[in-house]
Enzyme design. Structure first.
Site, mmCIF file in Angstrom:
data_model
loop_
_atom_site.group_PDB
_atom_site.id
_atom_site.type_symbol
_atom_site.label_atom_id
_atom_site.label_comp_id
_atom_site.label_asym_id
_atom_site.label_seq_id
_atom_site.Cartn_x
_atom_site.Cartn_y
_atom_site.Cartn_z
ATOM 1 N N GLY A 53 5.314 7.337 2.110
ATOM 2 C CA GLY A 53 5.923 6.501 1.075
ATOM 3 C C GLY A 53 5.266 5.133 1.090
ATOM 4 O O GLY A 53 4.194 4.947 1.675
ATOM 5 N N GLY B 77 0.833 -1.206 0.000
ATOM 6 C CA GLY B 77 0.000 0.000 0.000
ATOM 7 C C GLY B 77 0.861 1.247 0.000
ATOM 8 O O GLY B 77 2.080 1.172 -0.049
ATOM 9 N N VAL C 29 4.269 1.209 1.718
ATOM 10 C CA VAL C 29 4.224 0.256 2.834
ATOM 11 C C VAL C 29 4.439 -1.108 2.196
ATOM 12 O O VAL C 29 3.775 -1.454 1.215
ATOM 13 C CB VAL C 29 2.868 0.305 3.565
ATOM 14 C CG1 VAL C 29 2.864 -0.669 4.735
ATOM 15 C CG2 VAL C 29 2.561 1.716 4.045
ATOM 16 N N ASP D 274 -7.540 10.214 16.061
ATOM 17 C CA ASP D 274 -7.944 9.798 14.717
ATOM 18 C C ASP D 274 -8.381 8.339 14.740
ATOM 19 O O ASP D 274 -8.012 7.545 13.884
ATOM 20 C CB ASP D 274 -6.775 10.005 13.745
ATOM 21 C CG ASP D 274 -7.241 10.021 12.288
ATOM 22 O OD1 ASP D 274 -8.471 10.045 12.052
ATOM 23 O OD2 ASP D 274 -6.375 10.007 11.395
ATOM 24 N N GLY E 14 1.563 4.671 2.151
ATOM 25 C CA GLY E 14 1.348 5.439 3.377
ATOM 26 C C GLY E 14 1.532 6.904 3.045
ATOM 27 O O GLY E 14 1.826 7.251 1.892
ATOM 28 N N GLU E 15 1.379 7.748 4.059
ATOM 29 C CA GLU E 15 1.492 9.182 3.787
ATOM 30 C C GLU E 15 2.925 9.587 3.451
ATOM 31 O O GLU E 15 3.159 10.587 2.798
ATOM 32 C CB GLU E 15 1.014 9.952 5.016
ATOM 33 C CG GLU E 15 1.743 9.459 6.234
ATOM 34 C CD GLU E 15 1.275 10.122 7.494
ATOM 35 O OE1 GLU E 15 0.691 9.420 8.317
ATOM 36 O OE2 GLU E 15 1.493 11.321 7.614
HETATM 37 O O1 ACK Z 1 -5.853 -1.597 4.042
HETATM 38 P P1 ACK Z 1 -4.474 -2.058 3.845
HETATM 39 O O2 ACK Z 1 -4.182 -3.352 3.208
HETATM 40 O O3 ACK Z 1 -3.684 -1.997 5.263
HETATM 41 O O4 ACK Z 1 -3.627 -0.892 3.164
HETATM 42 C C1 ACK Z 1 -2.981 -0.087 4.064
HETATM 43 C C2 ACK Z 1 -1.599 0.221 3.561
HETATM 44 O O5 ACK Z 1 -0.674 -0.599 4.273
HETATM 45 C C3 ACK Z 1 -1.207 1.677 3.774
HETATM 46 O O6 ACK Z 1 -1.255 2.001 5.133
HETATM 47 C C4 ACK Z 1 -1.395 -1.502 5.087
HETATM 48 N N1 ACK Z 1 -0.671 -1.656 6.327
HETATM 49 C C5 ACK Z 1 -0.189 -0.694 7.117
HETATM 50 N N2 ACK Z 1 0.404 -1.256 8.194
HETATM 51 C C6 ACK Z 1 0.271 -2.586 8.060
HETATM 52 C C7 ACK Z 1 0.662 -3.698 8.851
HETATM 53 N N3 ACK Z 1 1.305 -3.543 10.009
HETATM 54 N N4 ACK Z 1 0.370 -4.920 8.410
HETATM 55 C C8 ACK Z 1 -0.293 -5.057 7.260
HETATM 56 N N5 ACK Z 1 -0.688 -4.067 6.469
HETATM 57 C C9 ACK Z 1 -0.400 -2.837 6.875
HETATM 58 C C10 ACK Z 1 -2.757 -0.952 5.304
#
Ligand code: ACK
Length: 864
Positions: free
Chosen positions: A573, A568, A575, A686, A570-571
């Site tokens: 960069g 995904g 993930v 939030d 993130g804000e």
């Molecule tokens: O809804 P998602 O699949 O879950 O898409 C977002 C994306 O990264 C951007 O934030 C996923 N994400 C964030 N942290 C984690 C984590 N610890 N384990 C799995 N997915 C994560 C989040």
């Protein structure tokens, strides 16, 4: 003596006093003299004055007078008027042409008498007895001076007047030159003189001497030393000749070049090494030039399961040095391999390499180096290598087992692969028995997968389970015991999911194998907060953000992280998901947030602030920080991996697929995490389903900790007239109106999350715009119960949305309430049912009314 004509010194009186007369001296050379001999007349006062004498820097002058004086007794007929002395005077003056003698301005130096008088002898003999008298006088005030001789009735001839001053002559002492120096004004004065170092020398200590009144040098202090490449010879510095060198000025003299070196020119400060020989930076110039060592010899390896002992003999040639050290390389580097006593800088010739993979081919290279390996450019050349294959080894124990789908007579067990499988796992063996029976009778099950359904169990009984893995090398050791209990009856299947999930989240804590029943009776067991002990620290209170990050987060070596795929944005960069294999720990799945290149200082601080906050928390319902990478780029934040991603998307994907008790289980987890945060005095600001992450066991964890981000970067955050960037639909009215963010405003948001969960990810207030939402809330409107929502849950939501924040429940109360509901699932059965009443008023112009149902269907009623 040297004046050929007349001297014409001033005399007073000009007639009848001192007379200039030419006579022959003792060597029969004509000289000028002044004579006076008025011995028969009383009251004589005859003055004779020299010409002006320039002082030329002198401060004390010496006057040597040679004269003859007649003995009064030898003069026939003289009376008491005859004298045998004269007076010497001086007068300092800038004027070199004073025309007459100003007697008053003269100062008397002394009365001069003859040491030896003489008696008139025959002129034919020409024997003259000369008196020589010396007097000294201080002359410091004018450019020059005059001398005067006063006769008071003697019979004298002045034969010579010599005026001189004294100097300490130019000299060299301790390699410093001291110039010709005029002595001081007083007979006891010492003039301090600073010497200057002779050519090719430098000061050791400031060279100084004193010039005494007699022109003698006294008390030499300090001195100089010959420069490197030069030595002292006869008070001067001479260059070292070829084949010799002098490195430091303090060295006593030039020395012969050390072995394997030479100097071709005079004045060498160091000798150059012969070709093929070297000198290390730290080697002194007096040391012989040396060579790098040859390769280590006789490298042997002994394999012991997954360890290898390497031994070798020192190099045949040590190159004339005693600082040989060894280092090891492995072809095919692995993160966790251990070298004992170390991998580099070794003095010993034996190393044990352990933690290798079983049944794997490795090549080890042993390098020998010494102080000149670098200088010789042969840094890694002297090496020897050996290849080995590690033995097959049995797998390490399975470290964790979990149970799901627990019923009266069965449960599903699953576990993770051992940390060190040491080969291909062929099979798992599960051993279990009733806890009360101990191991008196047990059952064994075998499976190829990492899970097994265990059936035929007795209800409400605690069982003990062990699992072990087998590879071609045989069985590994059994895991430690894990205890699980079967159920008593209805509704517990979903309950189990929640409870077992919770025990799963304690994975990183000390071994804890609580039985199922104890968890039921004590739902708060997993909470790590001891009331009021631990309080959250705002990382922005640290002046240096890096100090905060290193206080609260562990630095992870980037080589232990394997990034697998992007999951995904993130804000800051991308993930990614990946694996982390930290030293001495089993490999785990992780999420990796990175900070995209070209970030500003503020972005770096904000990015890392999330880790500084998260690192302070330790709770099964708070996303766990594994660590950070700040020492290399890109910067990364590593957290546990949550297989099901964010809660809102997850629920939308599984619309209608969970039981109410499963949904309540999720909500309980979120409430437990929020209670922990509020106990730590942390206000989230939030809280929303999009900021909750879900793992494979449906455990929900609160995530997204950041400060500025809350108000700026959430896509849900909206611009309002007074406050920038607030996620309006999730935010309590007092926080929107005047930024009053408190745990009570987090409770409001929690109510919205409850609504999101029960409605499977529906958007709160559907497509109403933010202004309408604010207005509706102001007017007392609250979200209606979603479809099939138990009344008690909606009531709890409405409690969270009390206008007066003091009236809202605390997270602790919410948690108690949910636990009560879980214990009495019957209370969850009653739902409102009047689904067609759950509508939101969208528009009303008194002619028509538009409404939307909770399912997003729109209706417009005309002419109402
Ligand atoms: O809804 P998602 O699949 O879950 O898409 C977002 C994306 O990264 C951007 O934030 C996923 N994400 C964030 N942290 C984690 C984590 N610890 N384990 C799995 N997915 C994560 C989040």
């Amino acid at each position: 003596r040297t004046v050929p004509g007349e001297l014409k010194w001033a005399a007073s009186p000009s007639e009848g006093g001192w007379e200039e007369v030419s006579i022959m001296d003792e060597k029969n050379i004509p000289i000028r003299t002044y004579q006076v001999c008025n011995v028969l007349e009383p009251n004589q006062n005859n003055w004779l004055r020299t010409d002006w004498i320039p002082r030329s820097g002198a401060q004390r002058v010496y006057v040597e007078v040679k004269f003859t004086l007649r003995d009064c007794n030898s003069l026939p007929g003289v009376t008491g008027t005859c004298k045998e002395t004269f007076n010497l005077y001086y007068h300092e003056s800038n004027e070199d042409r004073e025309s007459y003698i100003k007697e008053n301005s003269f100062i008397k130096v002394d009365t001069v008498a003859a040491d030896e008088s003489f008696t008139q002898v025959d002129v034919g003999d020409r024997i003259m007895k000369l008196n020589t008298e010396v007097r000294d006088v201080k002359v410091t005030t004018r450019k020059g001076f005059y001398l005067a001789f006063q006769d008071v009735g003697a019979c004298i001839a002045l034969v010579s007047v010599r005026v001189f001053y004294k100097t300490c002559p130019l000299t060299v002492r301790n390699l410093a030159t001291f110039p010709d120096t005029i002595t001081g004004a007083d007979t006891s004065s010492l003039v301090e003189v600073r010497g200057s170092c002779v050519n090719q020398s430098e000061e050791r200590e400031e060279p100084k001497m004193y010039c005494g009144a007699d022109g003698e040098w006294l008390v030499p202090i300090g001195g100089c030393l010959c420069n490197p490449g030069y030595e002292e010879k006869g008070g001067a510095c001479k260059a070292c000749s070829a084949g010799f060198y002098k490195a430091k000025s303090t060295d006593p003299g030039c020395a012969k070049c050390p072995p394997h070196s030479h100097s071709l020119r005079d004045g060498a400060t160091v000798c150059d090494c012969h070709s093929g020989f070297f000198r290390a930076d730290s080697d002194p110039p007096s040391m012989a030039c040396t060579q790098p060592p040859s390769a280590p010899q006789q490298l042997i390896s002994v394999v012991n399961e997954t360890s290898v002992v390497l031994e070798w003999a020192p190099p045949h040639r040590l190159g004339g040095r005693s600082d040989t050290s060894y280092s090891l390389d492995t072809m095919g580097w692995e993160c966790n391999v251990l070298f004992s006593p170390g991998q580099a800088g070794l003095k010993t010739t034996r190393v044990v390499v352990s933690e290798l993979r079983a049944h794997t081919h490795y090549t080890f290279i042993v390098h020998a180096r010494n102080g000149v390996s670098q200088a010789s450019g042969a840094g890694a050349a002297q090496s020897v290598s050996v290849s080995v294959t590690t033995n097959q080894a049995t797998p390490s124990p399975v470290s964790f087992i979990q149970a799901t789908d627990v019923t009266r007579h069965s449960l599903s067990l699953s576990w993770q692969q051992p940390d060190r499988p040491n080969g291909v796992i062929l099979e798992y063996e599960v051993k279990f028995y009733e806890k009360d029976q101990r191991e008196r009778s047990y059952r064994i099950m075998r499976t190829f997968s990492r899970s097994v359904d265990v059936t035929g169990l007795n209800p409400l009984t605690v069982y003990v389970f062990h699992v072990r893995a087998r590879t071609a090398a045989g069985y590994g050791e059994f895991s430690t015991p894990f205890e699980f209990s079967t159920n008593s009856g209805i509704h517990t299947a979903m309950f189990t999911v929640f409870i077992i999930s919770r025990s799963y989240t304690t994975i990183s804590h000390p071994p804890l194998h609580p039985s199922f029943s104890s968890l039921v009776s004590s739902p708060a067991l997993a909470s790590p907060t001891v009331a009021g002990v631990k309080i959250y620290v705002d990382p922005f209170t640290y002046e240096d953000p890096d100090q905060a990050i290193h206080e609260f987060a562990k630095e992870i070596d980037v080589s232990c992280i394997h990034i697998e795929k992007v999951i995904g944005m993130g804000e800051f960069g991308e993930v990614c998901s990946g694996r982390l294999r930290a030293q001495g720990k089993r490999e785990i799945y992780v999420a990796i947030k990175s900070l995209k290149a070209g970030y500003s200082d503020k972005q770096r601080r904000d990015f890392l602030s999330e880790a500084s906050i998260m690192g302070q928390f330790d709770h099964p319902n708070i996303i766990r920080l594994e660590g950070v990478v700040t020492r290399c780029k890109p910067l990364m934040i590593i957290t546990e991996y949550m297989e099901n991603g964010s809660l809102d998307a997850f629920l939308r994907k599984h619309d209608g697929q969970f039981t109410v008790i499963q949904l309540v289980g999720m909500l309980r987890g979120i409430a437990s995490g929020m209670k922990y945060l509020s106990d730590m005095n942390y206000v989230h600001r939030d809280l929303a389903a999009r900021n909750i992450l879900v793992n494979s066991n449906l455990v929900c964890k609160v995530s997204d900790f950041g400060l500025s981000r809350v108000l700026e970067d959430d896509p849900e955050a909206a611009y309002t007239t007074r406050v920038r960037h607030i996620p309006i639909r999730w935010t309590a009215p007092e926080a929107i109106a005047y930024r009053k963010f408190t745990t009570a405003s987090d409770v409001w948001s929690y109510g919205i999350v409850m609504w999101e969960v029960v409605s499977y990810g529906e958007r709160p207030y559907w497509d109403m715009n933010n202004q309408d939402v604010i207005k509706a809330i102001e007017e007392g409107y609250r979200l209606p119960a979603p479809m099939d929502c138990p009344v008690v849950l909606h009531q709890l939501m409405l409690d969270c949305w009390e206008r007066d924040r003091a009236e809202r429940p605390t997270f602790s109360q919410i948690l108690n309430m949910l636990d009560k509901l879980i214990r009495n699932p019957g209370t969850l059965r009653r739902t409102g049912g009047e689904r067609y009443l759950n509508v939101a008023l969208l528009d009303c112009d008194c002619v028509s009314v538009s409404i939307t149902t909770f399912e997003g269907q729109h209706f417009t009623f005309k002419e109402v």
